[in-house]
Scaffold this motif. Structure first.
Motif, PDB file in Angstrom:
ATOM      1  N   LYS A 114       0.851  -1.187   0.000  1.00  0.00           N
ATOM      2  CA  LYS A 114       0.000   0.000   0.000  1.00  0.00           C
ATOM      3  C   LYS A 114       0.888   1.238   0.000  1.00  0.00           C
ATOM      4  CE  LYS A 114      -3.934  -0.177   2.140  1.00  0.00           C
ATOM      5  NZ  LYS A 114      -4.994  -0.226   3.171  1.00  0.00           N
ATOM      6  N   ALA A 115       0.426   2.277  -0.678  1.00  0.00           N
ATOM      7  CA  ALA A 115       1.239   3.484  -0.866  1.00  0.00           C
ATOM      8  C   ALA A 115       1.438   4.244   0.435  1.00  0.00           C
ATOM      9  CB  ALA A 115       0.583   4.386  -1.909  1.00  0.00           C
ATOM     10  N   TRP A 116       2.531   4.962   0.491  1.00  0.00           N
ATOM     11  CA  TRP A 116       2.896   5.831   1.611  1.00  0.00           C
ATOM     12  C   TRP A 116       3.023   5.058   2.931  1.00  0.00           C
ATOM     13  CZ3 TRP A 116      -0.638   8.082  -1.977  1.00  0.00           C
ATOM     14  CH2 TRP A 116      -0.053   9.054  -2.808  1.00  0.00           C
ATOM     15  N   ALA A 117       3.498   3.821   2.812  1.00  0.00           N
ATOM     16  CA  ALA A 117       3.854   3.037   3.990  1.00  0.00           C
ATOM     17  C   ALA A 117       5.338   2.693   3.892  1.00  0.00           C
ATOM     18  CB  ALA A 117       3.012   1.761   4.082  1.00  0.00           C
ATOM     19  N   GLN A 118       5.924   2.293   4.987  1.00  0.00           N
ATOM     20  CA  GLN A 118       7.337   1.967   5.015  1.00  0.00           C
ATOM     21  C   GLN A 118       7.628   0.695   4.216  1.00  0.00           C
ATOM     22  OE1 GLN A 118       8.894   1.768   9.047  1.00  0.00           O
ATOM     23  NE2 GLN A 118       7.301   3.153   9.764  1.00  0.00           N
ATOM     24  N   GLY A 119       8.891   0.548   3.795  1.00  0.00           N
ATOM     25  CA  GLY A 119       9.385  -0.723   3.320  1.00  0.00           C
ATOM     26  C   GLY A 119       9.852  -1.539   4.518  1.00  0.00           C
ATOM     27  N   THR A 120      10.302  -2.750   4.250  1.00  0.00           N
ATOM     28  CA  THR A 120      10.703  -3.638   5.347  1.00  0.00           C
ATOM     29  C   THR A 120      12.177  -3.527   5.696  1.00  0.00           C
ATOM     30  OG1 THR A 120      11.072  -5.417   3.751  1.00  0.00           O
ATOM     31  CG2 THR A 120       8.906  -5.322   4.828  1.00  0.00           C
ATOM     32  N   ASN A 121      12.950  -2.824   4.860  1.00  0.00           N
ATOM     33  CA  ASN A 121      14.395  -2.714   5.105  1.00  0.00           C
ATOM     34  C   ASN A 121      15.041  -4.091   5.152  1.00  0.00           C
ATOM     35  OD1 ASN A 121      16.788  -1.285   5.471  1.00  0.00           O
ATOM     36  ND2 ASN A 121      16.635  -1.364   7.703  1.00  0.00           N
ATOM     37  N   GLY A 122      14.710  -4.911   4.163  1.00  0.00           N
ATOM     38  CA  GLY A 122      15.205  -6.280   4.112  1.00  0.00           C
ATOM     39  C   GLY A 122      14.102  -7.255   4.458  1.00  0.00           C
ATOM     40  N   PRO A 123      14.303  -8.545   4.166  1.00  0.00           N
ATOM     41  CA  PRO A 123      13.259  -9.538   4.448  1.00  0.00           C
ATOM     42  C   PRO A 123      12.973  -9.653   5.945  1.00  0.00           C
ATOM     43  CG  PRO A 123      14.939 -10.428   2.957  1.00  0.00           C
ATOM     44  CD  PRO A 123      15.478  -9.140   3.495  1.00  0.00           C
ATOM     45  N   ILE A 124      11.696  -9.781   6.274  1.00  0.00           N
ATOM     46  CA  ILE A 124      11.289 -10.024   7.661  1.00  0.00           C
ATOM     47  C   ILE A 124      10.523 -11.341   7.703  1.00  0.00           C
ATOM     48  CG2 ILE A 124      11.196  -7.576   8.309  1.00  0.00           C
ATOM     49  CD1 ILE A 124       8.166  -7.703   7.943  1.00  0.00           C
ATOM     50  N   PRO A 238       3.646  15.296   5.004  1.00  0.00           N
ATOM     51  CA  PRO A 238       4.865  14.951   5.744  1.00  0.00           C
ATOM     52  C   PRO A 238       4.722  14.996   7.262  1.00  0.00           C
ATOM     53  CG  PRO A 238       5.048  17.139   4.748  1.00  0.00           C
ATOM     54  CD  PRO A 238       3.789  16.533   4.212  1.00  0.00           C
ATOM     55  N   ASP A 239       3.672  15.651   7.771  1.00  0.00           N
ATOM     56  CA  ASP A 239       3.526  15.757   9.220  1.00  0.00           C
ATOM     57  C   ASP A 239       2.653  14.654   9.805  1.00  0.00           C
ATOM     58  OD1 ASP A 239       1.286  16.708   7.923  1.00  0.00           O
ATOM     59  OD2 ASP A 239       0.866  18.268   9.405  1.00  0.00           O
ATOM     60  N   GLU A 240       2.159  13.719   8.963  1.00  0.00           N
ATOM     61  CA  GLU A 240       1.338  12.630   9.468  1.00  0.00           C
ATOM     62  C   GLU A 240       2.186  11.371   9.667  1.00  0.00           C
ATOM     63  OE1 GLU A 240      -2.356  11.897   7.594  1.00  0.00           O
ATOM     64  OE2 GLU A 240      -2.998  14.008   7.626  1.00  0.00           O
TER      65      GLU A 240
END
Length: 319
Positions: A114-124, A238-240
């Motif tokens: 889903k858009a505007w969510a974080q990535g996982t920074n590598g496999p979790i 950016p403030d949310e």
């Protein structure tokens, strides 16, 4: 070569002649442009095959703005340019997503972020838990229990068998019925009050998830047959708060995981999402071009369509 200026000239010729009777030569010219000299598929391929989906604020959206500006100039329109609007906020794009079932079987699962969510920074990796997150009471009940977990947001969806063919060819009787179609009222699926309530709850949910810090949040798709659509989790503002990695899983695969959880089986899944925020330019852009008039220079006829699309498809439709 076909140009919009040529088509406009043909149409302008047709207008005054129509009152005196049909001009078959002009009609033939119009048909010739549409049936024998069309560039519709060439343009559609440029936007879908070459550029692809165009989420507002993303690099692909800027590419589409510049591509359409150059294409309109190539057609001979005047003053083809970009006009900024906004600030829109943060851009977002994703490079890749992989979701795999590791236990009790190994399988590739169909999913999109889903858009505007974080990535996982590598496999979790982790064991999913099923948690209902639909009301404020649900959030209060789940508070303090989600950290470090892969959260599935509810029960399996009921999939009904497809009892009719996906493609139906209309006969003359059905076409006649369709010609009598009654335009429905302007009322949407939700009242303004319900829409505002849902939007406010989404903000509260994003804030809650940002504070709880689950490893990832997984939702079921809303379609079947391997078809699923995806929109946004967080906000471009950016403030949310930025929610944790949030994905939509195809309904069939989501239901499989939930069935395993309901049977108390040991389940492990792996999620890897590479996503990026773009803060270089907070503005969004419109592509503008003109066909200057002559005898009515003080009047303006505006034609437009939205160029952006959500990130999960080909860019041929909005979603």
């Amino acid at each position: 070569m076909f140009t919009l200026r040529r088509l406009a000239a043909v149409l302008l010729l047709a207008l005054p002649l129509h009152a005196a009777g049909p001009d078959l030569q002009v009609q033939t010219l119009i048909r010739q442009e549409g049936f024998r000299n069309s560039k519709v598929m060439e343009i559609a391929s440029g936007l879908t095959d070459f550029i692809g989906p165009r989420l507002t604020g993303s690099p692909n959206m800027k590419r589409a703005n510049e591509w359409t500006r150059d294409k309109l100039a190539e057609f001979g329109l005047a003053n083809a340019h970009l006009e900024s609007w906004g600030p829109f906020g943060r851009g977002w794009s994703y490079e890749s997503i992989s979701v795999r079932l590791l236990e009790p079987d190994v399988a590739q699962l169909w999913a999109l972020p889903k858009a505007w969510a974080q990535g996982t920074n590598g496999p979790i990796r982790g064991t999913p838990v099923k948690v209902k997150l639909e009301t404020k009471e649900d959030l209060e009940k789940a508070k303090g229990t989600l950290a470090g977990k892969i959260v599935f947001t509810g029960e399996a969806r009921d999939l009904k068998p497809q009892e009719t063919a996906a493609l139906v060819r209309y006969d003359e009787k059905k076409l006649g019925e369709l010609s009598q179609y009654q335009i429905p009222g302007a009322r949407g699926p939700f009242s303004p009050e319900e829409f505002a309530r849902r939007r406010q709850f989404r903000r509260e949910l994003n804030r809650f998830l940002a504070e709880e810090k689950p490893l990832a949040v997984v939702e079921p798709g809303t379609k079947d047959g391997g078809t699923y659509h995806v929109q946004g989790a967080g906000s471009q503002k950016p403030d949310e708060p930025v929610p944790p990695p949030s994905i939509v899983l195809s309904t069939e695969h989501y239901n499989r995981i939930v069935r395993l959880l309901d049977q108390k089986k040991e389940v492990e899944i792996e999620i890897d999402v590479k996503a990026k925020f773009h803060d270089e330019d907070p503005m969004a852009y419109n592509t503008i071009a003109e066909i200057p008039g002559t005898d009515r220079r003080g009047e303006v006829v505006m034609l437009g369509a939205h160029l952006d699309s959500w990130h999960g498809g080909t860019g041929a439709t909005d979603n």
